[in-house]
Scaffold this motif. Structure first.
Motif, PDB file in Angstrom:
ATOM      1  N   VAL A  20     -73.698   5.416 170.611  1.00 31.90           N
ATOM      2  CA  VAL A  20     -74.355   4.104 170.587  1.00 31.90           C
ATOM      3  C   VAL A  20     -75.859   4.274 170.368  1.00 31.90           C
ATOM      4  O   VAL A  20     -76.468   3.558 169.553  1.00 31.90           O
ATOM      5  N   ILE A  21     -76.480   5.228 171.053  1.00 33.37           N
ATOM      6  CA  ILE A  21     -77.911   5.474 170.898  1.00 33.37           C
ATOM      7  C   ILE A  21     -78.220   5.899 169.470  1.00 33.37           C
ATOM      8  O   ILE A  21     -79.164   5.395 168.854  1.00 33.37           O
ATOM      9  N   LEU A  22     -77.432   6.817 168.931  1.00 43.81           N
ATOM     10  CA  LEU A  22     -77.635   7.270 167.556  1.00 43.81           C
ATOM     11  C   LEU A  22     -77.486   6.115 166.561  1.00 43.81           C
ATOM     12  O   LEU A  22     -78.251   6.005 165.611  1.00 43.81           O
ATOM     13  N   LEU A  23     -76.507   5.270 166.795  1.00 45.04           N
ATOM     14  CA  LEU A  23     -76.297   4.109 165.933  1.00 45.04           C
ATOM     15  C   LEU A  23     -77.490   3.153 166.005  1.00 45.04           C
ATOM     16  O   LEU A  23     -77.966   2.661 164.983  1.00 45.04           O
ATOM     17  N   LEU A  24     -78.012   2.917 167.199  1.00 43.45           N
ATOM     18  CA  LEU A  24     -79.171   2.047 167.361  1.00 43.45           C
ATOM     19  C   LEU A  24     -80.407   2.646 166.676  1.00 43.45           C
ATOM     20  O   LEU A  24     -81.173   1.919 166.022  1.00 43.45           O
ATOM     21  N   VAL A  25     -80.588   3.951 166.794  1.00 48.54           N
ATOM     22  CA  VAL A  25     -81.711   4.617 166.122  1.00 48.54           C
ATOM     23  C   VAL A  25     -81.558   4.478 164.614  1.00 48.54           C
ATOM     24  O   VAL A  25     -82.524   4.164 163.913  1.00 48.54           O
ATOM     25  N   PHE A  26     -80.356   4.689 164.108  1.00 48.12           N
ATOM     26  CA  PHE A  26     -80.112   4.573 162.668  1.00 48.12           C
ATOM     27  C   PHE A  26     -80.433   3.154 162.185  1.00 48.12           C
ATOM     28  O   PHE A  26     -81.084   2.978 161.158  1.00 48.12           O
ATOM     29  N   VAL A  27     -80.012   2.161 162.918  1.00 48.02           N
ATOM     30  CA  VAL A  27     -80.293   0.765 162.539  1.00 48.02           C
ATOM     31  C   VAL A  27     -81.793   0.501 162.618  1.00 48.02           C
ATOM     32  O   VAL A  27     -82.376  -0.110 161.712  1.00 48.02           O
ATOM     33  N   ALA A  28     -82.451   0.994 163.660  1.00 47.24           N
ATOM     34  CA  ALA A  28     -83.886   0.743 163.834  1.00 47.24           C
ATOM     35  C   ALA A  28     -84.706   1.365 162.704  1.00 47.24           C
ATOM     36  O   ALA A  28     -85.660   0.737 162.218  1.00 47.24           O
ATOM     37  N   ILE A  29     -84.357   2.555 162.263  1.00 50.10           N
ATOM     38  CA  ILE A  29     -85.162   3.202 161.223  1.00 50.10           C
ATOM     39  C   ILE A  29     -84.988   2.532 159.862  1.00 50.10           C
ATOM     40  O   ILE A  29     -85.781   2.777 158.953  1.00 50.10           O
ATOM     41  N   GLN A  30     -84.000   1.671 159.728  1.00 50.83           N
ATOM     42  CA  GLN A  30     -83.830   0.951 158.463  1.00 50.83           C
ATOM     43  C   GLN A  30     -84.983  -0.018 158.212  1.00 50.83           C
ATOM     44  O   GLN A  30     -85.219  -0.433 157.085  1.00 50.83           O
ATOM     45  N   PHE A  31     -85.710  -0.360 159.272  1.00 53.18           N
ATOM     46  CA  PHE A  31     -86.840  -1.279 159.129  1.00 53.18           C
ATOM     47  C   PHE A  31     -88.115  -0.561 158.692  1.00 53.18           C
ATOM     48  O   PHE A  31     -89.117  -1.201 158.390  1.00 53.18           O
ATOM     49  N   ILE A  32     -88.082   0.762 158.658  1.00 51.46           N
ATOM     50  CA  ILE A  32     -89.217   1.537 158.173  1.00 51.46           C
ATOM     51  C   ILE A  32     -89.055   1.661 156.668  1.00 51.46           C
ATOM     52  O   ILE A  32     -88.090   2.219 156.172  1.00 51.46           O
ATOM     53  N   ARG A  33     -89.996   1.107 155.947  1.00 54.86           N
ATOM     54  CA  ARG A  33     -89.911   1.083 154.485  1.00 54.86           C
ATOM     55  C   ARG A  33     -91.108   1.809 153.880  1.00 54.86           C
ATOM     56  O   ARG A  33     -92.234   1.329 153.970  1.00 54.86           O
ATOM     57  N   PRO A  34     -90.865   2.967 153.256  1.00 50.84           N
ATOM     58  CA  PRO A  34     -91.984   3.622 152.573  1.00 50.84           C
ATOM     59  C   PRO A  34     -92.430   2.806 151.364  1.00 50.84           C
ATOM     60  O   PRO A  34     -91.657   2.029 150.806  1.00 50.84           O
ATOM     61  N   VAL A  35     -93.673   3.000 150.971  1.00 49.30           N
ATOM     62  CA  VAL A  35     -94.209   2.315 149.803  1.00 49.30           C
ATOM     63  C   VAL A  35     -93.453   2.796 148.572  1.00 49.30           C
ATOM     64  O   VAL A  35     -93.194   3.987 148.406  1.00 49.30           O
ATOM     65  N   ARG A  36     -93.085   1.872 147.726  1.00 49.59           N
ATOM     66  CA  ARG A  36     -92.355   2.203 146.497  1.00 49.59           C
ATOM     67  C   ARG A  36     -93.309   2.683 145.414  1.00 49.59           C
ATOM     68  O   ARG A  36     -94.424   2.169 145.277  1.00 49.59           O
ATOM     69  N   ASN A  37     -92.873   3.648 144.657  1.00 50.85           N
ATOM     70  CA  ASN A  37     -93.627   4.200 143.531  1.00 50.85           C
ATOM     71  C   ASN A  37     -93.196   3.427 142.283  1.00 50.85           C
ATOM     72  O   ASN A  37     -92.417   3.897 141.482  1.00 50.85           O
ATOM     73  N   LYS A  38     -93.696   2.214 142.156  1.00 51.21           N
ATOM     74  CA  LYS A  38     -93.237   1.328 141.088  1.00 51.21           C
ATOM     75  C   LYS A  38     -94.421   0.622 140.459  1.00 51.21           C
ATOM     76  O   LYS A  38     -95.171  -0.072 141.122  1.00 51.21           O
ATOM     77  N   SER A  39     -94.582   0.831 139.165  1.00 54.00           N
ATOM     78  CA  SER A  39     -95.624   0.144 138.415  1.00 54.00           C
ATOM     79  C   SER A  39     -95.118  -0.037 136.998  1.00 54.00           C
ATOM     80  O   SER A  39     -94.685   0.912 136.360  1.00 54.00           O
ATOM     81  N   ASP A  40     -95.168  -1.255 136.524  1.00 54.99           N
ATOM     82  CA  ASP A  40     -94.709  -1.518 135.163  1.00 54.99           C
ATOM     83  C   ASP A  40     -95.835  -1.357 134.146  1.00 54.99           C
ATOM     84  O   ASP A  40     -95.607  -1.475 132.951  1.00 54.99           O
ATOM     85  N   ASN A  41     -97.028  -1.087 134.629  1.00 58.32           N
ATOM     86  CA  ASN A  41     -98.185  -0.939 133.739  1.00 58.32           C
ATOM     87  C   ASN A  41     -98.282   0.488 133.212  1.00 58.32           C
ATOM     88  O   ASN A  41     -98.095   1.440 133.946  1.00 58.32           O
ATOM     89  N   ILE A  42     -98.607   0.599 131.937  1.00 59.82           N
ATOM     90  CA  ILE A  42     -98.925   1.899 131.366  1.00 59.82           C
ATOM     91  C   ILE A  42    -100.437   2.013 131.430  1.00 59.82           C
ATOM     92  O   ILE A  42    -101.165   1.244 130.798  1.00 59.82           O
ATOM     93  N   LEU A  43    -100.896   2.950 132.232  1.00 62.03           N
ATOM     94  CA  LEU A  43    -102.330   3.120 132.454  1.00 62.03           C
ATOM     95  C   LEU A  43    -103.016   3.753 131.254  1.00 62.03           C
ATOM     96  O   LEU A  43    -102.377   4.482 130.482  1.00 62.03           O
ATOM     97  N   PRO A  44    -104.311   3.545 131.118  1.00 61.95           N
ATOM     98  CA  PRO A  44    -105.060   4.210 130.041  1.00 61.95           C
ATOM     99  C   PRO A  44    -105.053   5.733 130.201  1.00 61.95           C
ATOM    100  O   PRO A  44    -105.335   6.455 129.257  1.00 61.95           O
ATOM    101  N   THR A  45    -104.731   6.203 131.391  1.00 62.71           N
ATOM    102  CA  THR A  45    -104.681   7.643 131.652  1.00 62.71           C
ATOM    103  C   THR A  45    -103.293   8.241 131.416  1.00 62.71           C
ATOM    104  O   THR A  45    -103.095   9.439 131.612  1.00 62.71           O
ATOM    105  N   ASP A  46    -102.350   7.434 130.987  1.00 58.56           N
ATOM    106  CA  ASP A  46    -100.988   7.913 130.732  1.00 58.56           C
ATOM    107  C   ASP A  46    -100.998   8.942 129.599  1.00 58.56           C
ATOM    108  O   ASP A  46    -101.760   8.819 128.643  1.00 58.56           O
ATOM    109  N   ILE A  47    -100.134   9.929 129.722  1.00 58.94           N
ATOM    110  CA  ILE A  47    -100.090  10.993 128.718  1.00 58.94           C
ATOM    111  C   ILE A  47     -99.833  10.447 127.320  1.00 58.94           C
ATOM    112  O   ILE A  47    -100.338  10.980 126.333  1.00 58.94           O
TER     113      ILE A  47
END
Length: 166
Positions: A20-47
């Motif tokens: 039960v504790i492990l299940l609660l920890v697993f559910v709780a960590i679902q709310f931690i969201r790392p920043v997404r590496n998402k950009s639709d822009n092609i930067l002037p520095t793009d290869i």
């Protein structure tokens, strides 16, 4: 016999609590969201703003490199769940620290040439794409012909950068 049964019941009760504790920890960590590496822009520095990236090379880079080595990751379905999301985020950040095709133009001329040499060497020695990435992404398993295309592109791009920088 009675002590054995009593001990067995206590053990089952502890096991249930742990689950039960492990299940609660697993559910709780679902709310931690790392920043997404998402950009639709092609930067002037793009290869692609510095060197010619033919369509066949772009497809190979997209399938085998850019998820970890650019500012625009295409996330698989399982990236929405922790702890996988956190591990992917860390892996992507490490990949971008080594080489970021989106920021390639911000590198010094010397570093650009070094990175293109590194691309060719990594393909030649098989260290890139990583085996873990190839396991999960069938399209990243490069054929000998695809490897040759990337290596040749890398070498010719170094030549064109050298000309521009002189």
């Amino acid at each position: 016999m009675r002590n054995y049964q009593r001990g067995n019941k206590i053990m089952k009760r502890y096991l249930k609590k742990i689950v039960v504790i492990l299940l609660l920890v697993f559910v709780a960590i679902q709310f931690i969201r790392p920043v997404r590496n998402k950009s639709d822009n092609i930067l002037p520095t793009d290869i692609s703003k510095l060197v010619n990236v033919p369509a066949d090379v772009q497809v190979i880079l997209q399938n085998a490199c850019l998820d970890c080595h650019s500012n625009n990751t295409i996330y698989p379905w399982y990236a929405h769940f922790q702890p996988v999301a956190g591990l992917l985020s860390k892996h992507i950040q490490e990949g971008k620290n080594v080489l970021n095709f989106s920021d390639f133009g911000s590198y010094s001329s010397r570093r650009q040439l070094s990175k293109l040499t590194g691309v060719a060497n990594s393909i030649k020695d098989g260290s890139m794409p990583t085996s873990s990435y190839k396991r999960m992404h069938k399209k990243a398993r490069l054929s000998d012909e695809q490897k040759k295309i990337i290596i040749n592109w890398s070498e010719s791009s170094k030549g064109s950068l050298s000309i521009k920088n002189n």
